[in-house]
Motif scaffolding. Structure first.
Motif, PDB file in Angstrom:
ATOM      1  N   TRP A  55       0.901  -1.172   0.000  1.00 40.77           N
ATOM      2  CA  TRP A  55       0.000   0.000   0.000  1.00 40.77           C
ATOM      3  C   TRP A  55       0.928   1.208   0.000  1.00 40.77           C
ATOM      4  O   TRP A  55       1.489   1.572   1.024  1.00 40.77           O
ATOM      5  CB  TRP A  55      -0.929   0.034   1.207  1.00 40.77           C
ATOM      6  CG  TRP A  55      -2.076   1.016   1.051  1.00 40.77           C
ATOM      7  CD1 TRP A  55      -1.987   2.368   0.816  1.00 40.77           C
ATOM      8  CD2 TRP A  55      -3.473   0.723   1.105  1.00 40.77           C
ATOM      9  NE1 TRP A  55      -3.223   2.939   0.708  1.00 40.77           N
ATOM     10  CE2 TRP A  55      -4.166   1.945   0.896  1.00 40.77           C
ATOM     11  CE3 TRP A  55      -4.217  -0.425   1.320  1.00 40.77           C
ATOM     12  CZ2 TRP A  55      -5.563   2.029   0.899  1.00 40.77           C
ATOM     13  CZ3 TRP A  55      -5.592  -0.330   1.321  1.00 40.77           C
ATOM     14  CH2 TRP A  55      -6.258   0.881   1.114  1.00 40.77           C
ATOM     15  N   PHE A  56       1.086   1.786  -1.129  1.00 44.99           N
ATOM     16  CA  PHE A  56       2.066   2.838  -1.348  1.00 44.99           C
ATOM     17  C   PHE A  56       1.793   4.060  -0.476  1.00 44.99           C
ATOM     18  O   PHE A  56       0.658   4.541  -0.406  1.00 44.99           O
ATOM     19  CB  PHE A  56       2.025   3.229  -2.821  1.00 44.99           C
ATOM     20  CG  PHE A  56       3.060   4.205  -3.266  1.00 44.99           C
ATOM     21  CD1 PHE A  56       4.214   3.759  -3.891  1.00 44.99           C
ATOM     22  CD2 PHE A  56       2.867   5.571  -3.109  1.00 44.99           C
ATOM     23  CE1 PHE A  56       5.167   4.663  -4.346  1.00 44.99           C
ATOM     24  CE2 PHE A  56       3.812   6.477  -3.552  1.00 44.99           C
ATOM     25  CZ  PHE A  56       4.968   6.031  -4.169  1.00 44.99           C
ATOM     26  N   VAL A  57       2.839   4.566   0.157  1.00 45.62           N
ATOM     27  CA  VAL A  57       2.775   5.819   0.909  1.00 45.62           C
ATOM     28  C   VAL A  57       3.954   6.670   0.451  1.00 45.62           C
ATOM     29  O   VAL A  57       5.103   6.238   0.560  1.00 45.62           O
ATOM     30  CB  VAL A  57       2.858   5.588   2.426  1.00 45.62           C
ATOM     31  CG1 VAL A  57       2.821   6.919   3.170  1.00 45.62           C
ATOM     32  CG2 VAL A  57       1.719   4.690   2.895  1.00 45.62           C
ATOM     33  N   SER A  66      -1.009   5.119   9.134  1.00 51.21           N
ATOM     34  CA  SER A  66      -2.448   4.851   9.095  1.00 51.21           C
ATOM     35  C   SER A  66      -3.259   6.083   8.702  1.00 51.21           C
ATOM     36  O   SER A  66      -4.435   5.971   8.371  1.00 51.21           O
ATOM     37  CB  SER A  66      -2.926   4.324  10.446  1.00 51.21           C
ATOM     38  OG  SER A  66      -2.649   5.257  11.470  1.00 51.21           O
ATOM     39  N   ASP A  67      -2.637   7.257   8.746  1.00 54.68           N
ATOM     40  CA  ASP A  67      -3.321   8.486   8.351  1.00 54.68           C
ATOM     41  C   ASP A  67      -3.425   8.631   6.837  1.00 54.68           C
ATOM     42  O   ASP A  67      -4.177   9.479   6.349  1.00 54.68           O
ATOM     43  CB  ASP A  67      -2.599   9.713   8.922  1.00 54.68           C
ATOM     44  CG  ASP A  67      -2.639   9.754  10.439  1.00 54.68           C
ATOM     45  OD1 ASP A  67      -3.584   9.204  11.025  1.00 54.68           O
ATOM     46  OD2 ASP A  67      -1.711  10.341  11.043  1.00 54.68           O
ATOM     47  N   TRP A  68      -2.653   7.855   6.106  1.00 51.66           N
ATOM     48  CA  TRP A  68      -2.702   7.912   4.644  1.00 51.66           C
ATOM     49  C   TRP A  68      -3.928   7.137   4.172  1.00 51.66           C
ATOM     50  O   TRP A  68      -3.983   5.924   4.237  1.00 51.66           O
ATOM     51  CB  TRP A  68      -1.433   7.330   4.041  1.00 51.66           C
ATOM     52  CG  TRP A  68      -1.430   7.360   2.539  1.00 51.66           C
ATOM     53  CD1 TRP A  68      -1.683   6.321   1.690  1.00 51.66           C
ATOM     54  CD2 TRP A  68      -1.191   8.489   1.704  1.00 51.66           C
ATOM     55  NE1 TRP A  68      -1.621   6.723   0.380  1.00 51.66           N
ATOM     56  CE2 TRP A  68      -1.318   8.051   0.357  1.00 51.66           C
ATOM     57  CE3 TRP A  68      -0.881   9.831   1.954  1.00 51.66           C
ATOM     58  CZ2 TRP A  68      -1.138   8.907  -0.721  1.00 51.66           C
ATOM     59  CZ3 TRP A  68      -0.708  10.683   0.879  1.00 51.66           C
ATOM     60  CH2 TRP A  68      -0.834  10.230  -0.442  1.00 51.66           C
ATOM     61  N   LYS A  69      -4.937   7.832   3.683  1.00 48.97           N
ATOM     62  CA  LYS A  69      -6.227   7.217   3.361  1.00 48.97           C
ATOM     63  C   LYS A  69      -6.424   6.933   1.875  1.00 48.97           C
ATOM     64  O   LYS A  69      -7.371   6.232   1.499  1.00 48.97           O
ATOM     65  CB  LYS A  69      -7.361   8.117   3.850  1.00 48.97           C
ATOM     66  CG  LYS A  69      -7.326   8.425   5.352  1.00 48.97           C
ATOM     67  CD  LYS A  69      -7.394   7.167   6.193  1.00 48.97           C
ATOM     68  CE  LYS A  69      -7.452   7.498   7.682  1.00 48.97           C
ATOM     69  NZ  LYS A  69      -7.445   6.266   8.514  1.00 48.97           N
TER      70      LYS A  69
END
Length: 210
Positions: A55-57, A66-69
């Motif tokens: 899950w790319f950030v 976890s803040d990356w939605k």
């Protein structure tokens, strides 16, 4: 969009596994229902195997992971180059995501039916184009997708960017028109039983009786 896949067989990948923190042949159990945010294995441009969060950030993200939605376990080949989220990785984070196969769903009478996609030939793996980004100390990755080609279009309009040997080099070096990558890949698929989020095991990819 590809949101579930099957781990590759490490022994037949033929890549350098020395960079992994575990003994992959003793401590790695092949999974048949890999989901976004789980750790997966990617191949670097140098041919090394690395563990990464699927899950790319982007590296510039502030706050907790976890803040990356944004939904970034897939990235569209057609426009990733210009999107702020992927722009840096497009230049410096190209890599490969090896899978044995992946799942896609069709809908009939309001019911979603899963299908398993795999190489149409004798290959054991699909080598998919991917982009990696290091966020703090976490390596993250996204799988590139493209418009479905003739072998997939009857069931779904999108597919992973599956690269042949020549295309793998072009993907890493950026020396070919990227829009054509994966258009000639040939896949086959069959319907499988409905799978739950936490289901696991080789029976998940067995064809349903006709």
């Amino acid at each position: 969009m590809c949101g579930r896949f099957v781990d590759p067989n490490l022994k037949s990948l033929g890549v350098d596994v020395s960079s992994l923190k575990i003994d992959p042949f003793a401590g790695w159990q092949k999974r048949f229902n890999v989901k976004p945010t789980q750790d997966v294995l990617l191949i670097t441009p140098n041919g090394e195997l690395r563990s990464a969060r699927w899950w790319f950030v982007p590296s510039w993200h502030k706050g907790e992971i976890s803040d990356w939605k944004a939904t970034t376990f897939n990235a569209r080949l057609e426009d990733a180059q210009t999107k702020p989220t992927f722009r840096s990785a497009w230049k410096n984070g190209r890599c490969f995501l090896p899978v044995s196969g992946y799942f896609e769903w069709s809908t009939q009478d309001g019911i979603k039916n899963p299908h398993y996609f795999q190489p149409a030939g004798n290959e054991e793996h699909l080598i998919c184009a991917a982009l990696a980004s290091r966020w703090n100390d976490v390596l993250t990755v996204t799988m590139m997708t493209r418009a479905a080609n003739e072998s997939v279009i009857d069931l779904h309009h999108r597919m992973p960017v599956v690269l042949n040997t020549e295309e793998q080099e072009h993907w890493i070096k950026g020396t070919r028109d990227f829009t054509s990558l994966g258009q000639d890949s040939r896949l086959k698929y069959h319907r499988v039983k409905r799978l739950g989020r936490d289901d696991e095991g080789p029976e998940l990819i067995e064809p349903l009786p006709k």
